[in-house]
Design a protein around this motif. Structure first.
Motif, PDB file in Angstrom:
ATOM      1  N   ALA A 130       7.881 -21.382  -0.066  1.00 12.32           N
ATOM      2  CA  ALA A 130       6.214 -21.829   0.391  1.00 12.32           C
ATOM      3  C   ALA A 130       5.731 -20.607  -0.981  1.00 12.32           C
ATOM      4  O   ALA A 130       5.552 -20.107  -1.400  1.00 12.32           O
ATOM      5  CB  ALA A 130       5.500 -20.821   1.553  1.00 12.32           C
ATOM      6  N   ARG A 159      10.998 -25.216   5.444  1.00 10.21           N
ATOM      7  CA  ARG A 159      11.123 -25.586   4.713  1.00 10.21           C
ATOM      8  C   ARG A 159      13.255 -24.831   4.669  1.00 10.21           C
ATOM      9  O   ARG A 159      13.082 -24.102   4.770  1.00 10.21           O
ATOM     10  CB  ARG A 159      10.491 -24.273   3.492  1.00 10.21           C
ATOM     11  CG  ARG A 159       8.613 -25.147   3.758  1.00 10.21           C
ATOM     12  CD  ARG A 159       7.750 -23.204   2.917  1.00 10.21           C
ATOM     13  NE  ARG A 159       6.323 -24.049   2.902  1.00 10.21           N
ATOM     14  CZ  ARG A 159       5.736 -23.605   3.322  1.00 10.21           C
ATOM     15  NH1 ARG A 159       5.569 -22.830   4.986  1.00 10.21           N
ATOM     16  NH2 ARG A 159       4.678 -24.372   3.304  1.00 10.21           N
ATOM     17  N   SER A 179       4.603 -26.217  -0.803  1.00 10.22           N
ATOM     18  CA  SER A 179       6.061 -25.838  -1.676  1.00 10.22           C
ATOM     19  C   SER A 179       6.441 -25.906  -2.859  1.00 10.22           C
ATOM     20  O   SER A 179       5.376 -26.592  -3.515  1.00 10.22           O
ATOM     21  CB  SER A 179       6.762 -26.148  -0.625  1.00 10.22           C
ATOM     22  OG  SER A 179       6.673 -25.906   0.692  1.00 10.22           O
ATOM     23  N   VAL A 237      11.149 -30.393   2.451  1.00 14.93           N
ATOM     24  CA  VAL A 237      10.091 -29.231   3.204  1.00 14.93           C
ATOM     25  C   VAL A 237       9.898 -30.982   4.028  1.00 14.93           C
ATOM     26  O   VAL A 237       9.422 -31.955   3.816  1.00 14.93           O
ATOM     27  CB  VAL A 237       8.541 -29.307   2.123  1.00 14.93           C
ATOM     28  CG1 VAL A 237       7.744 -28.955   3.479  1.00 14.93           C
ATOM     29  CG2 VAL A 237      10.168 -28.038   0.871  1.00 14.93           C
TER      30      VAL A 237
END
Length: 398
Positions: free
Chosen positions: A283, A278, A314, A58
């Motif tokens: 998420a 991502r 995340s 991420v």
């Protein structure tokens, strides 16, 4: 579970991965030195090497989008739902359901013979003032034929059961060839633009587009289209799956979740608006539900996000690879693979037809090619709360 990893230059690297490995760390360090990187890089517990950016990584960027930090399967993600049917179906019934799924949902490179109508395709066409550079003569026709199809690789459909013996259905799929075509085109455009502006990149695989320039705006538009396409693709497969389950089990449905784990989104973190990428990461904003699948022989999890700011809200997107596909084919033993799949209805592992591994079993998706999902979950107890643990009963692989 977070650990701060040593980084001689660039922003910090924060890792929930027990052992990222040298290639993963090289890619993470390249991200940390990116000219538009923001705050830090976060590595999820399923992290392993990808193309340019680690899968399970991420990263947030200031006013920039990085096509390879989203990945080629834009919008790849998960869909899951619970039935009100309790009790494990027997092997014969599971085999019957799997046969019906395989008959109605194309897998691998297969797609529907005719175009599938979707309003989203027409809406996308209406937004275009000109034909995008990635779009060939039949690109949208192929996309329309691919709606409601599984694809290949690690994509799957599973019938599962929770601790209360309630039957669940789960799908892992993405945007098929559409996302790949979009991603590869915009990476080439980003690289061309960065070279023209003599921007120094830590790796050319991390070429970026400014979100305010024409190509950056085009990428965001087309990425968003691929995200909508991927979500609709999973929705259509789940619609078919629900019809089969309802006919077979006489059940109703609830708690459907449909999420992406390959995408970029503009979000607020640490007081700034940034583009969070991502890539193989889910998420986990506070209170939202997510899906973290295991390998084809191991449990999957329905989770709720804790909104941990250090991970850019995340969590992991799955078990994560511990072996590449070719390595798994060379190293995994057929008897061990059979034991790991004991009690789960599935197709035979095919043999490789060409190349240096010709004649060997394709164990690229076998459980042994992946990390232990329970270890992955333990490493992210500060990122998500487990709501439901699901055990696989039957699986269809792409």
């Amino acid at each position: 579970m977070k650990q701060n990893l040593k980084n001689m230059s660039g922003v910090p690297i924060r890792s929930w991965c027990q052992d990222p490995g040298p290639l993963t760390m090289t890619q993470a360090e390249n991200l940390a030195r990116h000219p538009r990187i923001f705050s830090h890089v976060a590595l999820m517990p399923d992290c392993h090497p990808g193309y340019g950016m680690p899968i399970g990584g991420v990263a947030a960027f200031r006013d920039a989008v990085v096509p390879n930090a989203v990945g080629v399967d834009i919008g790849c993600g998960m869909c899951a739902l619970a039935t009100d049917s309790k009790g494990k179906p027997d092997k014969t019934l599971l085999q019957h359901m799997i046969a019906r799924i395989q008959k109605r949902i194309p897998t691998g490179f297969n797609r529907h013979k005719s175009a599938q109508h979707w309003d989203g395709l027409e809406e996308y066409r209406e937004k275009l003032s000109r034909k995008p550079g990635w779009m060939g003569k039949e690109s949208l026709l192929i996309a329309a034929q691919s709606l409601g199809t599984l694809g290949g690789g690690n994509h799957f459909i599973e019938i599962q059961v929770d601790r209360e013996d309630r039957v669940w259905a789960m799908i892992h799929s993405g945007s098929r060839n559409l996302g790949k075509t979009i991603a590869e085109y915009y990476h080439r455009e980003a690289l061309k633009q960065n070279r023209k502006e003599t921007i120094v990149l830590p790796s050319e695989d991390l070429a970026f587009l400014d979100v305010h320039c024409a190509k950056g705006k085009d990428y965001i538009r087309d990425m968003s289209f691929a995200l909508a396409f991927a979500g609709e693709n999973r929705r259509r497969m789940m619609h078919t799956l629900k019809a089969i389950l309802a006919d077979t089990l006489g059940c109703g449905f609830e708690n459907e979740v449909n999420i992406h784990h390959n995408y970029a989104a503009e979000e607020t973190h640490f007081g700034y608006r940034v583009w969070v990428h991502r890539k193989g990461a889910t998420a986990a904003h506070k209170g939202i539900r997510g899906i973290i699948p295991g390998s084809m022989g191991s449990p999957s999890y329905i989770v709720e996000g804790l909104g941990n700011p250090d991970s850019f809200c995340s969590c992991a997107h799955g078990a994560g690879r511990v072996m590449g596909r070719n390595e798994a084919c060379r190293k995994l033993d057929a008897a061990d693979v059979a034991r790991s799949m004991q009690g789960i209805v599935h197709g035979d592992f095919p043999k490789i037809r060409k190349g240096p591994l010709k004649g060997m079993y394709d164990f690229g998706e076998a459980p042994g090619a992946y990390k232990d999902i329970d270890t992955v979950m333990a490493c992210q107890s500060d990122l998500v709360t487990v709501l439901t643990r699901l055990q696989p009963l039957a699986v269809v692989k792409g």
